[in-house]
Scaffold this active site. Structure first.
Site, PDB file in Angstrom:
ATOM      1  N   SER A  49       0.830  -1.208   0.000  1.00 38.48           N
ATOM      2  CA  SER A  49       0.000   0.000   0.000  1.00 38.48           C
ATOM      3  C   SER A  49       0.865   1.259   0.000  1.00 38.48           C
ATOM      4  CB  SER A  49      -0.894   0.027   1.247  1.00 38.48           C
ATOM      5  OG  SER A  49      -1.825  -1.019   1.204  1.00 38.48           O
ATOM      6  N   ARG A  53       1.591   4.298  -3.040  1.00 39.63           N
ATOM      7  CA  ARG A  53       1.370   5.713  -2.704  1.00 39.63           C
ATOM      8  C   ARG A  53       2.652   6.538  -2.859  1.00 39.63           C
ATOM      9  NH1 ARG A  53      -2.373   2.577  -0.432  1.00 39.63           N
ATOM     10  NH2 ARG A  53      -4.368   3.404   0.310  1.00 39.63           N
ATOM     11  N   GLY A 121      -5.920  -3.746  -7.974  1.00 39.04           N
ATOM     12  CA  GLY A 121      -7.047  -2.863  -7.686  1.00 39.04           C
ATOM     13  C   GLY A 121      -6.566  -1.561  -7.070  1.00 39.04           C
ATOM     14  N   ARG A 149     -13.493  -6.681 -11.485  1.00 37.60           N
ATOM     15  CA  ARG A 149     -13.751  -5.999 -10.207  1.00 37.60           C
ATOM     16  C   ARG A 149     -14.506  -4.678 -10.408  1.00 37.60           C
ATOM     17  NH1 ARG A 149      -8.360  -6.221  -6.720  1.00 37.60           N
ATOM     18  NH2 ARG A 149      -9.847  -5.593  -5.097  1.00 37.60           N
ATOM     19  N   GLN A 196      -9.086   2.334  -0.730  1.00 38.47           N
ATOM     20  CA  GLN A 196      -8.832   2.673  -2.141  1.00 38.47           C
ATOM     21  C   GLN A 196      -9.777   3.784  -2.590  1.00 38.47           C
ATOM     22  OE1 GLN A 196      -9.164  -1.036  -4.245  1.00 38.47           O
ATOM     23  NE2 GLN A 196      -7.296  -1.875  -3.338  1.00 38.47           N
ATOM     24  N   ASP A 347      -7.152  -7.999   4.347  1.00 36.35           N
ATOM     25  CA  ASP A 347      -6.384  -8.875   3.442  1.00 36.35           C
ATOM     26  C   ASP A 347      -5.904 -10.153   4.136  1.00 36.35           C
ATOM     27  OD1 ASP A 347      -6.681  -7.172   1.283  1.00 36.35           O
ATOM     28  OD2 ASP A 347      -4.845  -6.059   1.730  1.00 36.35           O
ATOM     29  N   ARG A 378     -12.946 -14.035  -2.032  1.00 32.78           N
ATOM     30  CA  ARG A 378     -12.043 -14.752  -1.120  1.00 32.78           C
ATOM     31  C   ARG A 378     -12.778 -15.679  -0.155  1.00 32.78           C
ATOM     32  NH1 ARG A 378      -7.370 -10.037  -0.314  1.00 32.78           N
ATOM     33  NH2 ARG A 378      -6.199 -10.733  -2.128  1.00 32.78           N
ATOM     34  N   ARG A 423      -3.008 -13.951  -2.445  1.00 31.25           N
ATOM     35  CA  ARG A 423      -3.205 -14.308  -1.032  1.00 31.25           C
ATOM     36  C   ARG A 423      -3.908 -15.656  -0.880  1.00 31.25           C
ATOM     37  NH1 ARG A 423      -1.046  -9.783   0.946  1.00 31.25           N
ATOM     38  NH2 ARG A 423      -1.793  -7.801   0.138  1.00 31.25           N
TER      39      ARG A 423
END
Ligand code: S3P
Length: 469
Positions: A49, A53, A121, A149, A196, A347, A378, A423
């Site tokens: 993340s 950024r 994403g 998505r 997000q 997550d 998931r 994941r």
């Protein structure tokens, strides 16, 4: 490190008609065998993340931002390429230091090619926000997972700035975004707990005059707010009855920064969970960011009775950091995870469900509807694979329950589909480290999106995870 152990993810291989949809070329089947005595130090890569950024805000600052510890996973590399396409200069020194020459807020140029965000994403949604208030047009696409998505959660608030979006049905990629030439500032309450979406609106707000206000009812990861402040933006967060009210002053000049990316707690989760369920294990996972908006898994594991301790707790760059020590924990108990903790471990539910299989009793996870719109559904992906490995799972739209078997009683023996989801692949490989028969995944390729050194790192700890075929 052994190159063979470094999974390669090629986002641009085109599948031919009739072959299973896959965004990353030939599947890499993998198998995990029962292991014991994991030991040593697990140096996990930089936070995904924060890495996205750092590149995006670096591209929006004037001058050179220098980043060390950047995650060099495919998701982040795709964002780096995108920043080049919008006009920033992005280079990597031989020692792994990244340099971004930004073009300033509102300075993005129009890309002359489609922006391919691969599996990410976070990449696509944040970049859409960052370009949404520039007078340019860009078209975005991704792999088979990303192109399924939902993007309306981002394009709806961006429309309030004056941005237009045309995509496929149900707001899916490929999608063209026409940036607002004269953006208006926005006040927006985020309807789903999503960092997000919050971040996309804040990044768009950078080039709108006046104040952009984002309200979130549940606290989600706050890396964008922290980093914006570091780059010199005027941004405040107030906790009110409405929720967290984040106010950003538009059109700042962002000042370039030197950023040392902390290591990713979401990646640390895999070796930590592996150590908890494998007999005789004792590992150290140093320098893990324990920002409260990210550390929910570790709290949950401790409540389940995990022998997981924080050593050398300290503050680094305004973030709490510690070295994690995880030891074999044969007496884990299932718990009900407080639903208000969901955003801080969103997550980590897949790998938690693998650990829950080894606990006594039920692990109940509620308020987790968002899991259905990640890189895969998931809940569905884990429930199907866990059942195939002999574990009972109940599920509803926004909840699921894993019925733990206790240590020594997980059958294993099945091949699980990873659904282009890093994941999911890693969670099933962790499951197989303590099951009676080995656990296979059909494709470990996606692991390289977030944790390209997973195979080598796990092997160095003593985990028997291999490629098949
Ligand atoms: C992320 C936010 C979360 C998380 C994702 C990374 C981010 O997604 O699942 O892996 O960096 O902002 P949502 O915003 O969809 O919850």
């Amino acid at each position: 490190m052994d190159a063979r152990r470094c999974l390669r993810y090629q986002a641009f291989d085109l599948p031919t008609k009739g072959t299973p949809m896959s965004g990353h070329g030939t599947p890499i089947p993998m198998i995990a065998h029962r292991s014991s005595g994991l030991s040593g130090t697990a140096d996990v890569p930089g936070d995904k993340s924060i890495s996205h950024r750092a590149l995006i805000l670096g591209a929006m600052a004037v001058g050179e931002t220098v980043v060390s510890g950047l995650l060099e996973g495919q998701d982040v590399l795709d964002t780096a390429k995108a920043m080049q396409a919008f006009g920033a200069e992005v280079t990597r020194d031989e020692d792994g230091t990244w340099r971004i020459h930004g073009v300033g807020v509102g300075g993005f140029g129009e890309p002359d090619q489609v922006i391919d965000c691969g599996n990410s994403g976070t990449g696509v949604r944040l970049i859409m926000g960052a370009m949404a208030t520039c007078p340019i047009t860009a078209t975005f696409t991704g792999d088979a997972s990303l192109n399924k998505r939902p993007m309306a959660r981002v394009t709806d608030p961006l429309a309030l700035f004056g941005t237009q979006a045309v995509g496929r049905s149900a707001g899916r990629l490929p999608m063209t975004i026409v940036g607002a030439a004269e953006p208006l500032p926005v006040r927006y309450t985020v309807p789903v707990p999503s960092a997000q979406v919050k971040s996309a609106v804040l990044l768009a707000g950078l080039n709108a005059p006046g104040q952009t206000i984002v309200i979130e009812q549940e606290a989600t990861r706050d890396h964008t707010e922290r980093m914006l402040e570091g780059f010199g933006a005027t941004i405040t967060t107030e906790v009110t009855d409405e929720g967290r009210v984040i106010t950003l002053q538009g059109q700042p000049e962002l000042r370039p920064q030197t950023i040392d990316v902390p290591r990713d707690p979401s990646s640390a989760a895999f070796p930590v969970c592996a150590a908890l369920i494998t007999e005789g294990s004792d590992i150290l996972v140093p320098n893990i960011g324990l920002n409260p908006t990210r550390a929910g898994l570790f709290t949950t594991l401790r409540e389940m009775g995990a022998d997981l301790t924080y050593e050398n707790e300290r503050q680094e760059g305004g973030e709490p950091v510690a070295d994690l020590r995880a030891r074999f924990s044969p007496n884990l108990k299932g718990i009900e995870v407080p639903h208000e903790r969901a955003a801080s471990m969103i997550d980590e539910y897949p790998v938690l469900s693998a650990v829950a299989a080894y606990a006594e009793g039920q692990t109940v996870m509620r308020g987790v509807k968002e899991l259905r719109v990640k890189e895969s559904d998931r809940i569905e992906a884990m429930a199907t694979g866990l059942r195939a490995n002999g574990i009972e799972v109940e599920e509803g739209e926004d909840w699921w329950i894993v019925h733990g078997k206790g240590f020594g009683n997980v059958a294993g023996g099945a091949t699980c589909a990873s659904h282009l989801d890093h994941r999911i692949a890693m969670s099933f490989l962790v499951l197989g480290l303590a099951s009676n028969a080995p656990v296979r995944v059909d494709d470990g390729g996606p692991i390289a999106t977030s944790f390209p050194i997973f195979e080598g790192l796990m092997a160095d700890l003593g985990a028997d995870i291999r490629r098949e075929g």
